[in-house]
Motif scaffolding. Structure first.
Motif, PDB file in Angstrom:
ATOM      1  N   SER A  27       0.806  -1.229   0.000  1.00 44.25           N
ATOM      2  CA  SER A  27       0.000   0.000   0.000  1.00 44.25           C
ATOM      3  C   SER A  27       0.838   1.276   0.000  1.00 44.25           C
ATOM      4  CB  SER A  27      -0.975   0.009   1.173  1.00 44.25           C
ATOM      5  OG  SER A  27      -0.262   0.002   2.398  1.00 44.25           O
ATOM      6  N   GLN A  28       2.031   1.260   0.583  1.00 43.09           N
ATOM      7  CA  GLN A  28       2.856   2.481   0.588  1.00 43.09           C
ATOM      8  C   GLN A  28       3.223   2.900  -0.829  1.00 43.09           C
ATOM      9  OE1 GLN A  28       5.959   3.300   3.334  1.00 43.09           O
ATOM     10  NE2 GLN A  28       5.115   1.930   4.886  1.00 43.09           N
ATOM     11  N   CYS A  29       3.548   1.939  -1.669  1.00 38.82           N
ATOM     12  CA  CYS A  29       3.858   2.280  -3.065  1.00 38.82           C
ATOM     13  C   CYS A  29       2.615   2.791  -3.781  1.00 38.82           C
ATOM     14  CB  CYS A  29       4.438   1.076  -3.806  1.00 38.82           C
ATOM     15  SG  CYS A  29       6.188   0.812  -3.471  1.00 38.82           S
ATOM     16  N   TYR A  30       1.517   2.108  -3.600  1.00 36.97           N
ATOM     17  CA  TYR A  30       0.289   2.520  -4.283  1.00 36.97           C
ATOM     18  C   TYR A  30      -0.146   3.925  -3.844  1.00 36.97           C
ATOM     19  CZ  TYR A  30       0.149  -2.564  -5.047  1.00 36.97           C
ATOM     20  OH  TYR A  30       0.466  -3.854  -5.363  1.00 36.97           O
ATOM     21  N   GLU A  31       0.011   4.219  -2.563  1.00 34.99           N
ATOM     22  CA  GLU A  31      -0.350   5.553  -2.052  1.00 34.99           C
ATOM     23  C   GLU A  31       0.590   6.619  -2.620  1.00 34.99           C
ATOM     24  OE1 GLU A  31      -3.051   6.622  -0.299  1.00 34.99           O
ATOM     25  OE2 GLU A  31      -3.739   4.570  -0.656  1.00 34.99           O
ATOM     26  N   SER A  32       1.864   6.326  -2.699  1.00 33.25           N
ATOM     27  CA  SER A  32       2.819   7.280  -3.294  1.00 33.25           C
ATOM     28  C   SER A  32       2.442   7.582  -4.738  1.00 33.25           C
ATOM     29  CB  SER A  32       4.241   6.706  -3.251  1.00 33.25           C
ATOM     30  OG  SER A  32       4.704   6.609  -1.937  1.00 33.25           O
ATOM     31  N   GLU A  33       2.116   6.534  -5.477  1.00 31.31           N
ATOM     32  CA  GLU A  33       1.742   6.701  -6.885  1.00 31.31           C
ATOM     33  C   GLU A  33       0.456   7.510  -7.019  1.00 31.31           C
ATOM     34  OE1 GLU A  33       1.687   2.654  -8.307  1.00 31.31           O
ATOM     35  OE2 GLU A  33       3.798   2.408  -7.758  1.00 31.31           O
ATOM     36  N   LYS A  34      -0.479   7.278  -6.118  1.00 27.05           N
ATOM     37  CA  LYS A  34      -1.749   8.007  -6.137  1.00 27.05           C
ATOM     38  C   LYS A  34      -1.511   9.516  -5.962  1.00 27.05           C
ATOM     39  CE  LYS A  34      -6.140   7.811  -3.639  1.00 27.05           C
ATOM     40  NZ  LYS A  34      -6.834   7.096  -2.561  1.00 27.05           N
ATOM     41  N   GLY A  74       1.050  11.027  -7.102  1.00 27.33           N
ATOM     42  CA  GLY A  74       1.875  11.488  -8.206  1.00 27.33           C
ATOM     43  C   GLY A  74       3.372  11.359  -7.963  1.00 27.33           C
ATOM     44  N   LEU A  75       3.756  10.625  -6.927  1.00 30.69           N
ATOM     45  CA  LEU A  75       5.169  10.447  -6.611  1.00 30.69           C
ATOM     46  C   LEU A  75       5.710   9.172  -7.250  1.00 30.69           C
ATOM     47  CD1 LEU A  75       4.921  11.292  -2.818  1.00 30.69           C
ATOM     48  CD2 LEU A  75       5.641  12.815  -4.664  1.00 30.69           C
ATOM     49  N   ARG A  76       7.000   9.115  -7.401  1.00 29.26           N
ATOM     50  CA  ARG A  76       7.643   7.895  -7.915  1.00 29.26           C
ATOM     51  C   ARG A  76       7.814   6.943  -6.735  1.00 29.26           C
ATOM     52  NH1 ARG A  76      12.042   7.125 -12.403  1.00 29.26           N
ATOM     53  NH2 ARG A  76      10.429   8.330 -13.414  1.00 29.26           N
ATOM     54  N   SER A  77       7.305   5.756  -6.867  1.00 30.67           N
ATOM     55  CA  SER A  77       7.337   4.775  -5.780  1.00 30.67           C
ATOM     56  C   SER A  77       8.555   3.863  -5.890  1.00 30.67           C
ATOM     57  CB  SER A  77       6.071   3.915  -5.820  1.00 30.67           C
ATOM     58  OG  SER A  77       6.083   3.094  -6.973  1.00 30.67           O
ATOM     59  N   SER A  78       8.795   3.141  -4.829  1.00 27.84           N
ATOM     60  CA  SER A  78       9.849   2.122  -4.836  1.00 27.84           C
ATOM     61  C   SER A  78       9.549   1.080  -5.916  1.00 27.84           C
ATOM     62  CB  SER A  78       9.937   1.474  -3.456  1.00 27.84           C
ATOM     63  OG  SER A  78      10.907   0.468  -3.450  1.00 27.84           O
ATOM     64  N   ARG A  79       8.282   0.747  -6.105  1.00 26.99           N
ATOM     65  CA  ARG A  79       7.864  -0.203  -7.135  1.00 26.99           C
ATOM     66  C   ARG A  79       8.276   0.299  -8.517  1.00 26.99           C
ATOM     67  NH1 ARG A  79       3.511  -1.408 -10.695  1.00 26.99           N
ATOM     68  NH2 ARG A  79       2.612   0.655 -10.521  1.00 26.99           N
ATOM     69  N   HIS A  80       7.981   1.562  -8.810  1.00 30.66           N
ATOM     70  CA  HIS A  80       8.356   2.139 -10.101  1.00 30.66           C
ATOM     71  C   HIS A  80       9.866   2.128 -10.298  1.00 30.66           C
ATOM     72  CE1 HIS A  80       4.434   4.622 -10.680  1.00 30.66           C
ATOM     73  NE2 HIS A  80       4.366   3.457 -11.298  1.00 30.66           N
ATOM     74  N   MET A  81      10.608   2.515  -9.263  1.00 29.73           N
ATOM     75  CA  MET A  81      12.066   2.556  -9.367  1.00 29.73           C
ATOM     76  C   MET A  81      12.645   1.152  -9.577  1.00 29.73           C
ATOM     77  SD  MET A  81      13.060   5.624  -9.431  1.00 29.73           S
ATOM     78  CE  MET A  81      14.797   5.250  -9.355  1.00 29.73           C
ATOM     79  N   THR A  82      12.131   0.182  -8.837  1.00 30.85           N
ATOM     80  CA  THR A  82      12.619  -1.195  -8.972  1.00 30.85           C
ATOM     81  C   THR A  82      12.343  -1.725 -10.373  1.00 30.85           C
ATOM     82  OG1 THR A  82      12.319  -1.600  -6.621  1.00 30.85           O
ATOM     83  CG2 THR A  82      12.447  -3.537  -8.045  1.00 30.85           C
ATOM     84  N   ASN A  83      11.130  -1.508 -10.857  1.00 32.63           N
ATOM     85  CA  ASN A  83      10.783  -1.978 -12.204  1.00 32.63           C
ATOM     86  C   ASN A  83      11.655  -1.311 -13.265  1.00 32.63           C
ATOM     87  OD1 ASN A  83       8.856  -3.625 -11.084  1.00 32.63           O
ATOM     88  ND2 ASN A  83       7.128  -2.342 -11.671  1.00 32.63           N
ATOM     89  N   TYR A  84      11.964  -0.043 -13.072  1.00 33.39           N
ATOM     90  CA  TYR A  84      12.816   0.683 -14.019  1.00 33.39           C
ATOM     91  C   TYR A  84      14.257   0.168 -13.959  1.00 33.39           C
ATOM     92  CZ  TYR A  84      15.546   4.472 -16.039  1.00 33.39           C
ATOM     93  OH  TYR A  84      16.434   5.195 -16.789  1.00 33.39           O
TER      94      TYR A  84
END
Length: 132
Positions: free
Chosen positions: A93-100, A102-112
């Motif tokens: 949920s922390q990543c999903y909330e960050s994305e909501k 408009g922030l770059r999440s750990s999930r986005h950074m890891t996938n990149y």
């Protein structure tokens, strides 16, 4: 022929993540279950440091299991399958909330950062077992 077979398998499993393009457009997928485990000072093992460390959300406990048993265990397999179906997990949920927001999440950074390792996820077998 193998790609047709894999397409059928993906469809039967409900996989939505089948390419790097799918990862870029995903709402939940994260590479971390193929790269990483977080071990808390209590011994609980979680998908990453941003997820809850409590026993309820843990994938295992190194005081009771080996790292290999946790990595190859049912809870981790189920978590990987959920990621491949692009289904949100409450632990993330922390990543999903960050994305909501408009922030770059750990999930986005890891996938990149690990886009070149997408085959590690795509090669996961039907029951969630990651190839070593």
């Amino acid at each position: 022929m193998a790609s047709v077979k894999q397409s059928i398998i993906n469809s039967l499993q409900g996989r939505k993540i089948t390419s790097q393009e799918d990862v870029k457009n995903s709402q939940a997928f994260c590479m971390k279950p193929w790269l990483h485990l977080f071990v808390s000072h209590y011994g609980t093992v979680a998908p990453c440091c941003l997820t809850p460390w409590d026993e309820e959300g843990a994938l295992g406990n190194i005081n009771q299991q080996s790292v290999q048993e946790i990595w190859d265990g049912k809870l981790m397999h189920d978590f990987r399958k959920k990621m491949l179906r692009d289904e949100r997990d409450s632990r993330c949920s922390q990543c999903y909330e960050s994305e909501k927001m408009g922030l770059r999440s750990s999930r986005h950074m890891t996938n990149y950062l690990y886009a070149d390792k997408i085959n590690w996820a795509l090669d996961t077998d039907w029951n969630g077992q990651s190839k070593d």
